[in-house]
Write a protein that holds these residues in place. Sequence first.
Motif, PDB file in Angstrom:
ATOM      1  N   THR A  67     -12.444  -2.994   4.818  1.00 12.14           N
ATOM      2  CA  THR A  67     -12.089  -2.079   3.733  1.00 12.14           C
ATOM      3  C   THR A  67     -10.651  -2.331   3.283  1.00 12.14           C
ATOM      4  N   LEU A  68      -9.753  -2.567   4.240  1.00 18.88           N
ATOM      5  CA  LEU A  68      -8.360  -2.873   3.890  1.00 18.88           C
ATOM      6  C   LEU A  68      -8.299  -4.158   3.055  1.00 18.88           C
ATOM      7  N   LEU A  69      -9.001  -5.196   3.517  1.00 19.58           N
ATOM      8  CA  LEU A  69      -8.989  -6.464   2.771  1.00 19.58           C
ATOM      9  C   LEU A  69      -9.585  -6.266   1.383  1.00 19.58           C
ATOM     10  N   ASN A  70     -10.668  -5.490   1.318  1.00 23.25           N
ATOM     11  CA  ASN A  70     -11.327  -5.281   0.022  1.00 23.25           C
ATOM     12  C   ASN A  70     -10.459  -4.482  -0.941  1.00 23.25           C
ATOM     13  N   ALA A  71      -9.577  -3.654  -0.386  1.00 24.16           N
ATOM     14  CA  ALA A  71      -8.648  -2.920  -1.248  1.00 24.16           C
ATOM     15  C   ALA A  71      -7.604  -3.876  -1.833  1.00 24.16           C
ATOM     16  N   VAL A  72      -7.246  -4.919  -1.084  1.00 21.44           N
ATOM     17  CA  VAL A  72      -6.303  -5.915  -1.598  1.00 21.44           C
ATOM     18  C   VAL A  72      -6.971  -6.809  -2.637  1.00 21.44           C
TER      19      VAL A  72
ATOM     20  N   LEU B  62       1.830   0.156   3.768  1.00 21.90           N
ATOM     21  CA  LEU B  62       1.876  -1.202   4.287  1.00 21.90           C
ATOM     22  C   LEU B  62       2.647  -2.093   3.327  1.00 21.90           C
ATOM     23  N   THR B  63       3.467  -2.970   3.890  1.00 23.10           N
ATOM     24  CA  THR B  63       4.144  -3.969   3.066  1.00 23.10           C
ATOM     25  C   THR B  63       4.006  -5.325   3.742  1.00 23.10           C
TER      26      THR B  63
ATOM     27  N   PHE C  69       0.863  -1.183   0.000  1.00 20.23           N
ATOM     28  CA  PHE C  69       0.000   0.000   0.000  1.00 20.23           C
ATOM     29  C   PHE C  69       0.899   1.232   0.000  1.00 20.23           C
ATOM     30  N   ASP C  70       0.694   2.123  -0.947  1.00 22.06           N
ATOM     31  CA  ASP C  70       1.384   3.409  -0.935  1.00 22.06           C
ATOM     32  C   ASP C  70       0.355   4.502  -0.707  1.00 22.06           C
TER      33      ASP C  70
ATOM     34  N   GLY D 259      -4.214   6.654  -3.708  1.00 26.09           N
ATOM     35  CA  GLY D 259      -2.949   5.967  -3.497  1.00 26.09           C
ATOM     36  C   GLY D 259      -2.906   4.734  -4.378  1.00 26.09           C
ATOM     37  N   ARG D 260      -2.001   3.806  -4.030  1.00 29.14           N
ATOM     38  CA  ARG D 260      -1.807   2.679  -4.917  1.00 29.14           C
ATOM     39  C   ARG D 260      -1.694   1.376  -4.128  1.00 29.14           C
ATOM     40  N   VAL D 261      -2.449   0.371  -4.571  1.00 26.32           N
ATOM     41  CA  VAL D 261      -2.357  -0.972  -3.989  1.00 26.32           C
ATOM     42  C   VAL D 261      -1.782  -1.896  -5.059  1.00 26.32           C
ATOM     43  N   THR D 262      -0.665  -2.560  -4.731  1.00 29.70           N
ATOM     44  CA  THR D 262      -0.159  -3.569  -5.671  1.00 29.70           C
ATOM     45  C   THR D 262      -0.089  -4.925  -4.971  1.00 29.70           C
TER      46      THR D 262
END
Length: 233
Positions: free
Chosen positions: A44-49, A24-25, A4-5, A63-66
């Motif tokens: 929400t965090l899990l759903n972003a992943v 987050l890494t 997470f950036d 921001g950016r989720v990879t």
Amino acid sequence: MIRFDEVSVRYGEEEAPALGPLDLTVPEGELCLVVGPSGVGKSTLLNAVSGLVPHFTGGTLRGRVTVAGRDTREHRPRDLADVVGTVGQDPLAHFVTDTVEDELAYGMESLGLPRDTMRRRVEETLDLLGLAGLRDRPIATLSGGQQQRVAIGSVLTAHPRVLVLDEPTSALDPAAAEEVLAVLQRLVHDLGTTVLMAEHRLERVVQYADRIVLLPGPGRAAVPGEPAAVMAR
Ligand code: ADP
Ligand code: ADP
């Protein structure tokens, strides 16, 4: 494996984000717990992943989720089946077919795999999850713990690098919860899968965790730029 950036998620016109801003890494092959009080943004965090945010749940993601190097905003969840598998709280909401074996096969449908590969993966997953004796059973006749293992199996046949689970043991008795957690531990240790799991019953799961992401409670959530506490065991 998960990065997470400066990620924040807002629903509607709310002033405060439901999640973040958060960096987050999570390295490959770890079991990472997401903990914190109700409403703090764990789902929400899990759903972003998993890509459910922003593709399906209506949140606005900044921001950016990879995940495994892929930007989740640029791919729909079904196109990332071999990158991230997602299991919700209620296994019954997850199922689309009737029997255990069909459900495991369904998870690979979007991958275009050869038939014999699909067959091999169903067998391998039945064994991994201790479901071989139940392959022809209608899912509706299984116990809660068995159903949760089928739900996990149905995403595992795609061989996802990351498995995301939202309180997977919350509806289970302690023995069934242990079975599910033992499966997750095998996945991490034997296959190098990265597992990200939200859980409010910390005492059940803490012994399995390599890393814990603690989302700040209501008292701290209003502090701008406050980072989540990330603890490694
Ligand atoms: P947790 O999993 O920690 O309980 P959630 O991520 O479910 O937290 O929710 C965080 C906040 O975002 C809560 O205030 C919740 O009401 C809100 N929220 C979650 N999902 C949605 C949604 N799809 N639409 C609007 N608000 C949402
Ligand atoms: P294929 O990749 O052709 O489907 P297999 O199903 O035999 O071949 O699996 C190949 C490798 O994938 C094996 O070494 C096995 O250990 C590993 N594997 C099995 N299950 C999983 C999983 N859930 N995630 C990632 N790798 C897995």
